[in-house]
Write an enzyme that holds these catalytic residues in place. Structure first.
Site, PDB file in Angstrom:
ATOM      1  N   SER A 252     -13.373  -0.108  -4.035  1.00  0.00           N
ATOM      2  CA  SER A 252     -13.203  -0.758  -2.736  1.00  0.00           C
ATOM      3  C   SER A 252     -14.530  -0.726  -1.982  1.00  0.00           C
ATOM      4  O   SER A 252     -15.174   0.322  -1.895  1.00  0.00           O
ATOM      5  CB  SER A 252     -12.135  -0.049  -1.910  1.00  0.00           C
ATOM      6  OG  SER A 252     -12.156  -0.528  -0.575  1.00  0.00           O
TER       7      SER A 252
ATOM      8  N   LYS B 242       0.804  -1.220   0.000  1.00  0.00           N
ATOM      9  CA  LYS B 242       0.000   0.000   0.000  1.00  0.00           C
ATOM     10  C   LYS B 242       0.837   1.270   0.000  1.00  0.00           C
ATOM     11  O   LYS B 242       0.419   2.299  -0.532  1.00  0.00           O
ATOM     12  CB  LYS B 242      -0.946   0.010   1.199  1.00  0.00           C
ATOM     13  CG  LYS B 242      -2.085  -0.999   1.101  1.00  0.00           C
ATOM     14  CD  LYS B 242      -2.961  -0.958   2.335  1.00  0.00           C
ATOM     15  CE  LYS B 242      -4.132  -1.916   2.214  1.00  0.00           C
ATOM     16  NZ  LYS B 242      -5.117  -1.499   1.194  1.00  0.00           N
TER      17      LYS B 242
END
Length: 349
Positions: free
Chosen positions: A183, A71
């Site tokens: 998401s 990430k």
């Protein structure tokens, strides 16, 4: 090469005895150590040649790393040298944020699946860019995608502001940029996949990209990452909107909210998105529908549930130009990368 590939199956029982997120962090740390010691640096050159073109970019092979595994962009070189043809890192948001409360990642081994509700936990744009700048991946001529999102506390009505900040920040450091609007772990984010909302967002991003291209004297392709839980009408609307706004690629797909394939298993009722094997058929459906509507106008990257070379080939047969791996790496380890590259190299002959 064989030492690393044989080490993962031996280490997996110990890793699976840990909390899933802790195991993830331990694995990245050990992989980074192996890279720093030179143990992975020959892996990239051990793969067969399977040259491909994606969004005008030349790839050594069409097997990429999906966003979400790294990430913060802190392990680009270590991960890339497992043999990937391209690497995508993020999702990054303008400001650092902790994500959702822990525990927030769960394994479902009987289904070769994960459930996560991480919520875009990341160190923010400035730290992300600093990590990317330290990487040698792009200086070696390799392809790097940077994935951008919105902060959890940014109202959905102002989401475009976060994406515009992200695009401007990562543009000079990316070979392509992915806009993550799919998401399930950021409230209302998937609403941006709707026709009017998507068109408005992409219109602003395209306008900013044109300005950035003029400023930096280079075109950086834009891709959009979408969900598997879309109706045919929603897919058709997306397929109509993407080329209208000059979007170069679509990543199909993110995690699913469906629980059919994991019903009754431990952790199956945990909130979050399901990744891994249950997503494979769902993403194939989206890829096939997109390809039938898009023709060759927009590149498709297939992701979701690839645990074998055969499944990578199925993604390509459905209409993808490239594939990405994430959950399959957790269950199969780094050997999966080479297996997929070999399968796609054989299929292209």
């Amino acid at each position: 090469m064989s030492i690393l590939f044989h080490a993962y199956p031996l280490a997996r029982p110990a890793l699976f005895a840990m909390d899933a997120e802790t195991a993830h962090e331990v694995t990245l740390a050990q992989l980074q150590r192996a890279y720093d010691c030179g143990l992975t640096r020959k892996l990239l050159h051990a793969q067969p040649e399977a040259p491909a073109t994606l969004m005008g970019l030349s790839l050594r092979n069409p097997v990429g790393l999906a966003a979400g595994l790294d990430k913060n962009g802190a392990h680009i070189d270590a991960l890339g040298n497992l043999g990937f043809g391209f690497v995508e890192v993020g999702t990054v948001t303008p400001r650092a944020q902790p994500g959702n409360p822990k525990p927030r990642m769960f394994r479902l081994p009987r289904a070769n699946a994960l459930i996560n509700r991480l919520g875009f936990n990341n160190q923010g744009l400035d730290a992300f860019i600093a990590n990317v700048q330290r990487s040698q991946w792009r200086s070696q001529g390799r392809i790097l995608g940077l994935n951008i999102g919105k902060n959890a506390d940014t109202p959905i009505e102002r989401a475009a502001e976060d994406y515009l900040i992200g695009l401007a920040g990562v543009y000079p450091h990316a070979d392509y940029v992915t806009v993550n609007i799919s998401s399930p772990n950021t409230k209302n984010l998937r609403a941006l996949q709707g026709g009017d909302e998507l068109s408005a967002l992409l219109g602003q991003l395209q306008e900013r990209r044109l300005a950035l291209a003029d400023q930096h004297q280079r075109h950086v392709p834009l891709a959009v990452k979408i969900a598997p839980d879309l109706s045919d009408d929603q897919i058709d609307a997306i397929a109509e909107i993407l080329p209208r706004h000059g979007i170069d690629g679509v990543i199909a797909t993110n995690t699913t909210l469906a629980r059919d394939a994991v019903q009754g298993l431990p952790h199956a009722e945990e909130a979050g998105g399901v990744s891994g094997a249950p997503v494979h058929e769902l993403s194939l459906r989206v890829i096939e529908r997109l390809r039938s509507r898009l023709g060759d106008a927009v590149a498709i990257i297939g992701v979701g549930g690839i645990l074998s070379g055969r499944q990578a080939s199925e993604k390509m047969a459905a209409g993808a130009q490239a594939v990405q791996l994430y959950t399959g790496l957790i269950y199969r380890g780094p050997a999966l990368v080479g297996e997929c590259v070999r399968a796609l190299a054989q299929g292209s002959r």
